[in-house]
Design a protein around this motif. Structure first.
Motif, PDB file in Angstrom:
ATOM      1  N   GLU A 157      80.422  50.633  78.179  1.00  0.00           N
ATOM      2  CA  GLU A 157      80.631  52.080  78.271  1.00  0.00           C
ATOM      3  C   GLU A 157      81.431  52.623  77.090  1.00  0.00           C
ATOM      4  O   GLU A 157      81.428  53.831  76.840  1.00  0.00           O
ATOM      5  CB  GLU A 157      81.365  52.407  79.578  1.00  0.00           C
ATOM      6  N   GLU A 158      82.119  51.737  76.361  1.00  0.00           N
ATOM      7  CA  GLU A 158      83.055  52.196  75.331  1.00  0.00           C
ATOM      8  C   GLU A 158      82.622  51.884  73.900  1.00  0.00           C
ATOM      9  O   GLU A 158      83.156  52.462  72.954  1.00  0.00           O
ATOM     10  CB  GLU A 158      84.433  51.560  75.575  1.00  0.00           C
ATOM     11  N   VAL A 159      81.683  50.954  73.711  1.00  0.00           N
ATOM     12  CA  VAL A 159      81.340  50.542  72.349  1.00  0.00           C
ATOM     13  C   VAL A 159      80.682  51.676  71.571  1.00  0.00           C
ATOM     14  O   VAL A 159      80.100  52.598  72.143  1.00  0.00           O
ATOM     15  CB  VAL A 159      80.397  49.317  72.348  1.00  0.00           C
ATOM     16  N   THR A 160      80.780  51.568  70.246  1.00  0.00           N
ATOM     17  CA  THR A 160      80.176  52.551  69.344  1.00  0.00           C
ATOM     18  C   THR A 160      79.248  51.816  68.376  1.00  0.00           C
ATOM     19  O   THR A 160      79.280  50.578  68.287  1.00  0.00           O
ATOM     20  CB  THR A 160      81.261  53.283  68.539  1.00  0.00           C
ATOM     21  N   PRO A 161      78.450  52.557  67.618  1.00  0.00           N
ATOM     22  CA  PRO A 161      77.578  51.909  66.626  1.00  0.00           C
ATOM     23  C   PRO A 161      78.341  51.146  65.544  1.00  0.00           C
ATOM     24  O   PRO A 161      77.739  50.336  64.825  1.00  0.00           O
ATOM     25  CB  PRO A 161      76.805  53.095  66.024  1.00  0.00           C
ATOM     26  N   ASN A 162      79.635  51.396  65.429  1.00  0.00           N
ATOM     27  CA  ASN A 162      80.439  50.684  64.429  1.00  0.00           C
ATOM     28  C   ASN A 162      80.971  49.348  64.937  1.00  0.00           C
ATOM     29  O   ASN A 162      81.600  48.600  64.185  1.00  0.00           O
ATOM     30  CB  ASN A 162      81.625  51.553  63.993  1.00  0.00           C
ATOM     31  N   ASP A 163      80.737  49.062  66.210  1.00  0.00           N
ATOM     32  CA  ASP A 163      81.242  47.829  66.805  1.00  0.00           C
ATOM     33  C   ASP A 163      80.164  46.739  66.786  1.00  0.00           C
ATOM     34  O   ASP A 163      79.007  46.984  66.432  1.00  0.00           O
ATOM     35  CB  ASP A 163      81.698  48.083  68.241  1.00  0.00           C
ATOM     36  N   LEU A 164      80.566  45.546  67.189  1.00  0.00           N
ATOM     37  CA  LEU A 164      79.652  44.402  67.271  1.00  0.00           C
ATOM     38  C   LEU A 164      79.962  43.622  68.541  1.00  0.00           C
ATOM     39  O   LEU A 164      81.127  43.450  68.904  1.00  0.00           O
ATOM     40  CB  LEU A 164      79.822  43.487  66.050  1.00  0.00           C
ATOM     41  N   VAL A 165      78.913  43.158  69.215  1.00  0.00           N
ATOM     42  CA  VAL A 165      79.077  42.337  70.415  1.00  0.00           C
ATOM     43  C   VAL A 165      78.364  41.004  70.194  1.00  0.00           C
ATOM     44  O   VAL A 165      77.199  40.976  69.791  1.00  0.00           O
ATOM     45  CB  VAL A 165      78.507  43.039  71.663  1.00  0.00           C
ATOM     46  N   ILE A 166      79.080  39.917  70.435  1.00  0.00           N
ATOM     47  CA  ILE A 166      78.504  38.569  70.358  1.00  0.00           C
ATOM     48  C   ILE A 166      78.409  38.027  71.778  1.00  0.00           C
ATOM     49  O   ILE A 166      79.415  37.958  72.490  1.00  0.00           O
ATOM     50  CB  ILE A 166      79.368  37.638  69.489  1.00  0.00           C
ATOM     51  N   VAL A 167      77.207  37.670  72.202  1.00  0.00           N
ATOM     52  CA  VAL A 167      76.989  37.166  73.561  1.00  0.00           C
ATOM     53  C   VAL A 167      76.516  35.721  73.488  1.00  0.00           C
ATOM     54  O   VAL A 167      75.509  35.419  72.832  1.00  0.00           O
ATOM     55  CB  VAL A 167      75.949  38.012  74.323  1.00  0.00           C
ATOM     56  N   ILE A 191      74.065  43.480  68.568  1.00  0.00           N
ATOM     57  CA  ILE A 191      74.408  42.298  69.358  1.00  0.00           C
ATOM     58  C   ILE A 191      73.922  41.058  68.621  1.00  0.00           C
ATOM     59  O   ILE A 191      72.800  41.029  68.111  1.00  0.00           O
ATOM     60  CB  ILE A 191      73.766  42.344  70.761  1.00  0.00           C
ATOM     61  N   ILE A 192      74.777  40.048  68.563  1.00  0.00           N
ATOM     62  CA  ILE A 192      74.354  38.715  68.123  1.00  0.00           C
ATOM     63  C   ILE A 192      74.243  37.860  69.377  1.00  0.00           C
ATOM     64  O   ILE A 192      75.225  37.685  70.106  1.00  0.00           O
ATOM     65  CB  ILE A 192      75.361  38.081  67.145  1.00  0.00           C
ATOM     66  N   SER A 193      73.054  37.347  69.655  1.00  0.00           N
ATOM     67  CA  SER A 193      72.884  36.472  70.815  1.00  0.00           C
ATOM     68  C   SER A 193      72.910  35.018  70.357  1.00  0.00           C
ATOM     69  O   SER A 193      72.334  34.668  69.321  1.00  0.00           O
ATOM     70  CB  SER A 193      71.570  36.771  71.544  1.00  0.00           C
ATOM     71  N   ILE A 194      73.588  34.188  71.135  1.00  0.00           N
ATOM     72  CA  ILE A 194      73.688  32.759  70.828  1.00  0.00           C
ATOM     73  C   ILE A 194      73.266  31.993  72.075  1.00  0.00           C
ATOM     74  O   ILE A 194      73.932  32.047  73.114  1.00  0.00           O
ATOM     75  CB  ILE A 194      75.120  32.384  70.403  1.00  0.00           C
ATOM     76  N   THR A 195      72.139  31.296  71.975  1.00  0.00           N
ATOM     77  CA  THR A 195      71.567  30.586  73.122  1.00  0.00           C
ATOM     78  C   THR A 195      70.938  29.276  72.648  1.00  0.00           C
ATOM     79  O   THR A 195      70.711  29.089  71.454  1.00  0.00           O
ATOM     80  CB  THR A 195      70.462  31.423  73.802  1.00  0.00           C
ATOM     81  N   PRO A 196      70.625  28.371  73.582  1.00  0.00           N
ATOM     82  CA  PRO A 196      69.812  27.212  73.200  1.00  0.00           C
ATOM     83  C   PRO A 196      68.437  27.657  72.715  1.00  0.00           C
ATOM     84  O   PRO A 196      68.015  28.799  72.955  1.00  0.00           O
ATOM     85  CB  PRO A 196      69.704  26.408  74.505  1.00  0.00           C
ATOM     86  N   LEU A 197      67.744  26.756  72.045  1.00  0.00           N
ATOM     87  CA  LEU A 197      66.450  27.088  71.450  1.00  0.00           C
ATOM     88  C   LEU A 197      65.366  27.104  72.521  1.00  0.00           C
ATOM     89  O   LEU A 197      64.600  26.157  72.689  1.00  0.00           O
ATOM     90  CB  LEU A 197      66.092  26.088  70.354  1.00  0.00           C
TER      91      LEU A 197
END
Length: 252
Positions: A157-167, A191-197
């Motif tokens: 609810e608070e993030v802006t286009p200048n922020d980054l989220v790593i999941v 968003i940068i997603s980090i998951t198994p292949l």
């Protein structure tokens, strides 16, 4: 069925039998080379007690119990070798995936972001992300660790286009995480997603994807419904991300 399971199925044992059981479980590799009299001697019991316990556990005698133990130890050794091979393969595959991925665009997002939020979906993922946060902290880059799904919904609810989220997610298939990630992307936040292949919903949402290889260990638990995920290669991937930032952005 393992020997421990056979023992657990029997409700009562005498003190002599407990002494024998304690020694057998603590020294299986020695017991398989012993004769009945040898085991009786080291446990201060009698050959007859050894034979009675063997039959009580469902064997025809001590020789069959020894054969059972030998087979059990061989199975465990085989699993151990298999698991080591799996780990080596996972590490090599993860390093190969890292080598094939251009990490600079990901780290450019980190370098330019006003705020950087890092969310691991479960205990293992959060444990790995805490080390990532700590590593970046040492070079003056402060990532904000998101402790749970509740706070993850708050930041959406608070993030802006200048922020980054790593999941970081082991499956990439958590419905609630996917829904919240969609909301974040709708705000124009990367968003940068980090998951198994594997093909998963989380990685399909964003072009910023990092992958690692991990294999399930067979028969890790007697409970067929138990789930235990391995995160060695996730740590390698996150360390590679940090080192790439260190090499390319620290003094720029």
């Amino acid at each position: 069925m393992r020997l421990e399971e056979r023992i657990n199925k029997i409700k009562t044992f005498s003190n002599t039998e407990y002494s024998l059981i304690e020694y057998i479980l603590s020294a299986k590799s020695k017991v398989i080379s012993m004769q009945t009299a040898d085991l009786a001697e080291v446990t201060f019991t009698s050959p007859a007690s050894v034979t009675r316990l063997s039959k009580k556990l469902g064997f025809s005698g001590f020789n069959e119990l020894k054969f059972f133990l030998k087979s059990e130890l061989e199975r465990q050794e085989k699993i151990s070798m298999e698991s080591w091979d799996l780990l080596q393969n996972d590490i090599n595959k993860t390093i190969s995936l890292i080598s094939e991925t251009n990490l600079i665009p990901m780290n450019e997002l980190i370098a330019k972001a006003t705020k950087i939020f890092v969310f691991g979906t479960d205990w293992g993922e959060r444990n790995a992300t805490e080390l990532l946060v700590r590593n970046f902290m040492t070079i003056g880059v402060f990532l904000i660790s998101v402790p749970s799904i509740t706070e993850f919904r708050w930041i959406a609810e608070e993030v802006t286009p200048n922020d980054l989220v790593i999941v970081v997610s082991f499956s990439g298939e958590n419905t609630e995480v996917t829904e919240i990630s969609r909301l974040i992307l709708l705000k124009g936040t990367e968003i940068i997603s980090i998951t198994p292949l594997t093909k998963n919903h989380l990685s399909s949402l964003t072009v910023n994807n990092l992958y690692y290889q991990t294999s399930e260990l067979p028969r890790l638990s007697n409970n067929p419904n138990a789930e235990y995920n391995m995160f060695t290669t996730l740590h390698i991937l996150l360390d590679a991300l940090f080192r790439n930032y260190y090499d390319n952005f620290l003094h720029s």
